[in-house]
Every structure is written in structure tokens, then in C-alpha cells.
Scaffold this motif. Structure first.
Motif, PDB file in Angstrom:
ATOM      1  N   ILE A  20      50.228  37.192  46.636  1.00  0.00           N
ATOM      2  CA  ILE A  20      49.685  37.426  45.331  1.00  0.00           C
ATOM      3  C   ILE A  20      50.299  38.490  44.476  1.00  0.00           C
ATOM      4  O   ILE A  20      50.901  38.302  43.549  1.00  0.00           O
ATOM      5  CB  ILE A  20      48.208  37.536  45.370  1.00  0.00           C
ATOM      6  CG1 ILE A  20      47.329  36.530  45.824  1.00  0.00           C
ATOM      7  CG2 ILE A  20      47.828  37.968  43.854  1.00  0.00           C
ATOM      8  CD1 ILE A  20      47.575  35.248  45.108  1.00  0.00           C
ATOM      9  N   ASN A  56      44.441  37.662  35.845  1.00  0.00           N
ATOM     10  CA  ASN A  56      44.207  37.378  37.210  1.00  0.00           C
ATOM     11  C   ASN A  56      44.743  35.861  37.482  1.00  0.00           C
ATOM     12  O   ASN A  56      45.076  35.476  38.461  1.00  0.00           O
ATOM     13  CB  ASN A  56      42.686  37.791  37.702  1.00  0.00           C
ATOM     14  CG  ASN A  56      42.725  39.190  37.916  1.00  0.00           C
ATOM     15  OD1 ASN A  56      43.796  39.906  38.146  1.00  0.00           O
ATOM     16  ND2 ASN A  56      41.569  39.734  38.052  1.00  0.00           N
ATOM     17  N   LEU A  57      43.997  35.206  36.460  1.00  0.00           N
ATOM     18  CA  LEU A  57      44.096  33.671  36.462  1.00  0.00           C
ATOM     19  C   LEU A  57      45.776  33.118  36.319  1.00  0.00           C
ATOM     20  O   LEU A  57      45.950  32.473  37.009  1.00  0.00           O
ATOM     21  CB  LEU A  57      43.372  32.924  35.476  1.00  0.00           C
ATOM     22  CG  LEU A  57      43.497  31.493  35.514  1.00  0.00           C
ATOM     23  CD1 LEU A  57      42.555  30.807  36.626  1.00  0.00           C
ATOM     24  CD2 LEU A  57      43.422  30.758  34.382  1.00  0.00           C
ATOM     25  N   ASN A  59      48.265  35.008  37.209  1.00  0.00           N
ATOM     26  CA  ASN A  59      49.021  35.447  38.432  1.00  0.00           C
ATOM     27  C   ASN A  59      48.461  34.637  39.772  1.00  0.00           C
ATOM     28  O   ASN A  59      49.151  34.551  40.538  1.00  0.00           O
ATOM     29  CB  ASN A  59      48.767  36.852  38.737  1.00  0.00           C
ATOM     30  CG  ASN A  59      49.599  37.648  37.781  1.00  0.00           C
ATOM     31  OD1 ASN A  59      50.684  37.494  37.360  1.00  0.00           O
ATOM     32  ND2 ASN A  59      49.029  38.970  37.158  1.00  0.00           N
ATOM     33  N   HIS A  60      47.397  34.192  39.767  1.00  0.00           N
ATOM     34  CA  HIS A  60      46.950  33.288  40.835  1.00  0.00           C
ATOM     35  C   HIS A  60      47.156  32.104  40.983  1.00  0.00           C
ATOM     36  O   HIS A  60      47.284  31.357  41.902  1.00  0.00           O
ATOM     37  CB  HIS A  60      45.108  33.400  41.274  1.00  0.00           C
ATOM     38  CG  HIS A  60      44.867  34.745  41.660  1.00  0.00           C
ATOM     39  ND1 HIS A  60      44.848  36.189  41.056  1.00  0.00           N
ATOM     40  CD2 HIS A  60      44.662  35.008  42.981  1.00  0.00           C
ATOM     41  CE1 HIS A  60      44.399  37.018  41.903  1.00  0.00           C
ATOM     42  NE2 HIS A  60      44.042  36.452  42.975  1.00  0.00           N
ATOM     43  N   SER A  61      47.391  31.452  39.639  1.00  0.00           N
ATOM     44  CA  SER A  61      47.474  29.993  39.430  1.00  0.00           C
ATOM     45  C   SER A  61      49.042  29.837  38.881  1.00  0.00           C
ATOM     46  O   SER A  61      49.112  28.574  39.234  1.00  0.00           O
ATOM     47  CB  SER A  61      46.505  29.361  38.255  1.00  0.00           C
ATOM     48  OG  SER A  61      45.391  30.113  38.618  1.00  0.00           O
ATOM     49  N   PHE A  62      49.834  30.609  38.608  1.00  0.00           N
ATOM     50  CA  PHE A  62      51.166  30.175  37.952  1.00  0.00           C
ATOM     51  C   PHE A  62      52.072  30.949  38.970  1.00  0.00           C
ATOM     52  O   PHE A  62      51.978  32.165  39.037  1.00  0.00           O
ATOM     53  CB  PHE A  62      51.040  30.528  36.621  1.00  0.00           C
ATOM     54  CG  PHE A  62      50.242  29.526  35.799  1.00  0.00           C
ATOM     55  CD1 PHE A  62      50.830  28.346  35.252  1.00  0.00           C
ATOM     56  CD2 PHE A  62      48.898  29.865  35.603  1.00  0.00           C
ATOM     57  CE1 PHE A  62      50.027  27.433  34.333  1.00  0.00           C
ATOM     58  CE2 PHE A  62      48.254  29.106  34.842  1.00  0.00           C
ATOM     59  CZ  PHE A  62      48.611  27.992  34.392  1.00  0.00           C
ATOM     60  N   ASN A  63      53.027  30.627  39.250  1.00  0.00           N
ATOM     61  CA  ASN A  63      54.248  31.291  40.102  1.00  0.00           C
ATOM     62  C   ASN A  63      55.309  31.408  38.786  1.00  0.00           C
ATOM     63  O   ASN A  63      56.183  30.700  38.852  1.00  0.00           O
ATOM     64  CB  ASN A  63      54.981  30.335  41.247  1.00  0.00           C
ATOM     65  CG  ASN A  63      55.933  31.203  41.781  1.00  0.00           C
ATOM     66  OD1 ASN A  63      55.929  32.724  41.689  1.00  0.00           O
ATOM     67  ND2 ASN A  63      56.507  30.589  42.942  1.00  0.00           N
ATOM     68  N   LEU A 156      42.210  25.777  29.954  1.00  0.00           N
ATOM     69  CA  LEU A 156      42.340  26.920  31.023  1.00  0.00           C
ATOM     70  C   LEU A 156      40.796  27.210  31.116  1.00  0.00           C
ATOM     71  O   LEU A 156      40.365  27.617  32.271  1.00  0.00           O
ATOM     72  CB  LEU A 156      43.419  27.603  30.785  1.00  0.00           C
ATOM     73  CG  LEU A 156      44.796  27.218  31.248  1.00  0.00           C
ATOM     74  CD1 LEU A 156      45.899  28.273  30.615  1.00  0.00           C
ATOM     75  CD2 LEU A 156      44.942  26.862  32.526  1.00  0.00           C
ATOM     76  N   GLU A 159      38.246  24.776  32.271  1.00  0.00           N
ATOM     77  CA  GLU A 159      38.494  24.432  33.679  1.00  0.00           C
ATOM     78  C   GLU A 159      38.340  25.606  34.710  1.00  0.00           C
ATOM     79  O   GLU A 159      37.874  25.540  36.003  1.00  0.00           O
ATOM     80  CB  GLU A 159      39.536  23.690  33.808  1.00  0.00           C
ATOM     81  CG  GLU A 159      39.779  22.470  33.312  1.00  0.00           C
ATOM     82  CD  GLU A 159      38.737  21.530  33.870  1.00  0.00           C
ATOM     83  OE1 GLU A 159      38.803  21.410  35.013  1.00  0.00           O
ATOM     84  OE2 GLU A 159      38.317  20.406  33.039  1.00  0.00           O
ATOM     85  N   PHE A 160      38.712  26.694  34.367  1.00  0.00           N
ATOM     86  CA  PHE A 160      38.742  27.723  35.321  1.00  0.00           C
ATOM     87  C   PHE A 160      37.702  28.791  35.210  1.00  0.00           C
ATOM     88  O   PHE A 160      37.740  29.852  36.224  1.00  0.00           O
ATOM     89  CB  PHE A 160      40.157  28.339  35.418  1.00  0.00           C
ATOM     90  CG  PHE A 160      41.135  27.556  35.855  1.00  0.00           C
ATOM     91  CD1 PHE A 160      41.518  27.104  37.353  1.00  0.00           C
ATOM     92  CD2 PHE A 160      42.020  26.623  34.966  1.00  0.00           C
ATOM     93  CE1 PHE A 160      42.226  26.457  37.741  1.00  0.00           C
ATOM     94  CE2 PHE A 160      42.992  25.922  35.423  1.00  0.00           C
ATOM     95  CZ  PHE A 160      43.227  25.769  37.050  1.00  0.00           C
TER      96      PHE A 160
END
Ligand SMILES: [Zn+2]
Length: 240
Positions: A20, A56-57, A59-63, A156, A159-160
Motif C-alpha cells: 500500500i 486513503n481511498l 491510495n487503496h483503490s487506484f494504482n 465514489l 459506493e465507498f
């Protein structure tokens, strides 16, 4: 055996954390405050978890293919600067949003002006993030890019995030308040890159309604669209 299992799990967590952190490409920078008001805004932003929740969302969900800086402060914005891959959100803009909610007496409702401001800020951060994604990945956009950015921001959130619809509703409320600045339309409103604030308001409501038509069925009742105050009515009627 049990210790081995625990160590294995800890290793997995560590490897996951390193993964992460290696991919943590979105980050925040606060420009030095130039006044006591800006200092207060920085303090408020840092004491609330809205900004970190957005980062955080991402960095956790998108590369992301490259670093993406969110800068608070600056003289212009909110905007996405593709040259530096930077999102800029000025302090004065955050204060302006808060003042709008304060004047609208949001504290009389279930959503106080501070919460409404932070909610709207999350929508704005995701809106600008959408511009960054479109640029970084050269994503073709049919129609207005600004509408696509609004749409992604709402989706976003919905949904998240727990209660994401409520966050999106605050953003919708901001569009409504901004629409009150305009007493008449000129040609620029029709060739401008943004849809009208009132259109952005209704589009956001549509996303919220579509996410849970039963819960938000009151949004469909036209009477509630006619008066700004009535927004609170459908909130109170539908949120239990
Ligand atoms: Zn935009």
C-alpha cells in the motif's frame, strides 16, 4: 504451529502495508497559512478525517501511474494542474463554502455548516481527482468532462463511504446555494465548460436517488425540488 500461523498473518499484513505504501501516490500538502483565518482552516482540515479518508481511498483503490499532490492554499482553484499533476484547493474557497452553509443556517438542520463544508470538500477533491485520472490515463470523455468529474465524485462517495449519499447531498446543497448567485443567464453559461449549478444539483440528486430509490423516493416528489428549505424535509423524511 499457532505462532507460525500468527507470524504468517503478520507477514502478510506487513507485505500488504508495504505494498500500500509503495503505491501511496496521492498525498497532501498544506501551504503556509497567511492569516489567522487560514491557520484556523488548516487546523480544522487536520482535525477532521475527511481529507485523509479521500486520500486513503485513492491510495487503496487506484494504482496511480505517478504522484498526485493535493495542495491546500494557493490563489486559484479548485483546479487540477496537469503540468505538475497537482490539485489545488485554496483556503479562501473552503472559507467561502463554509460561509455559504453558515448563511443558509445549516446548523438548524441535521447537518451543521462544518460537516456540510467537509462533505462538499470530499466531493470537490474527488471531482478534481477525476480530472487527474482523465489526464493521466488519457480517458476519452463523451460530453462534458466537468459532468463526468461530478459523476465520478458522487459515485465514489456513494459506493465507498458509509453514509456516502449524505456526503453527496451536501455537495448537491452547495450547488444549489451557488445557483442562487445567478439571477439571469448569459451566453457564457451556455458555452461554458460547467453545467449550470442547478443542473449539477439535480444530477447529484439523481445519483443519490439511483443508489437507493426506496430510501430516497422523496427526491422524486417535485414539491421538494421547488424550495431550498424542502431539502431538509426529504432528508428528515427518508433518513432513519
Ligand atoms: Zn472540474
Amino acid at each position: 504451529m499457532r505462532i507460525g500461523k500468527i507470524l504468517f498473518i503478520l507477514s502478510c499484513i506487513l507485505i500488504y502495508s508495504i505494498h500500500i505504501s509503495a503505491n501511496a501516490k496521492a498525498f497532501v500538502e498544506y501551504s503556509s497559512p497567511k492569516s489567522s483565518l487560514e491557520s484556523a482552516i488548516v487546523k480544522e482540515l487536520k482535525s477532521d478525517d475527511s481529507v485523509s479518508a479521500v486520500i486513503n481511498l485513492i491510495n487503496h483503490s487506484f494504482n496511480l501511474p505517478q504522484k498526485l499532490k493535493f495542495t491546500f492554499g494557493g490563489d486559484d482553484g479548485p483546479l487540477y494542474d496537469s503540468t505538475n499533476n497537482e490539485i489545488i484547493i485554496p483556503y479562501f474557497f473552503i472559507e467561502e463554502v463554509k460561509q455559504r452553509f453558515t448563511k443558509a443556517k445549516y446548523s438548524e438542520t441535521g447537518v451543521n455548516e462544518k460537516q456540510a463544508t467537509m462533505d462538499s470538500l470530499m466531493h470537490i477533491m474527488f471531482h478534481e481527482f477525476a480530472h487527474a485520472l482523465i489526464f493521466m490515463y488519457e480517458i476519452p470523455v463523451l460530453g462534458k468532462e466537468e459532468d463526468a468529474a461530478d459523476g465520478l465524485a458522487s459515485v465514489l462517495l456513494i459506493e465507498f463511504f458509509d453514509g456516502g449519499q449524505e456526503i453527496a447531498l451536501s455537495a448537491a446543497d452547495l450547488f444549489y446555494l451557488e445557483s442562487e448567485d445567478r439571477t439571469e443567464l448569459d451566453e457564457q453559461d451556455f458555452w461554458g465548460e460547467h453545467s449550470l449549478d442547478l443542473q449539477r444539483y439535480y444530477s447529484t440528486l439523481c445519483h443519490v436517488y439511483g443508489s437507493d430509490p426506496d430510501k430516497y423516493k422523496a427526491i422524486l416528489e417535485q414539491d421538494y425540488f421547488s424550495e431550498y428549505r424542502a431539502i431538509y424535509v426529504y432528508r428528515n423524511m427518508t433518513i432513519s
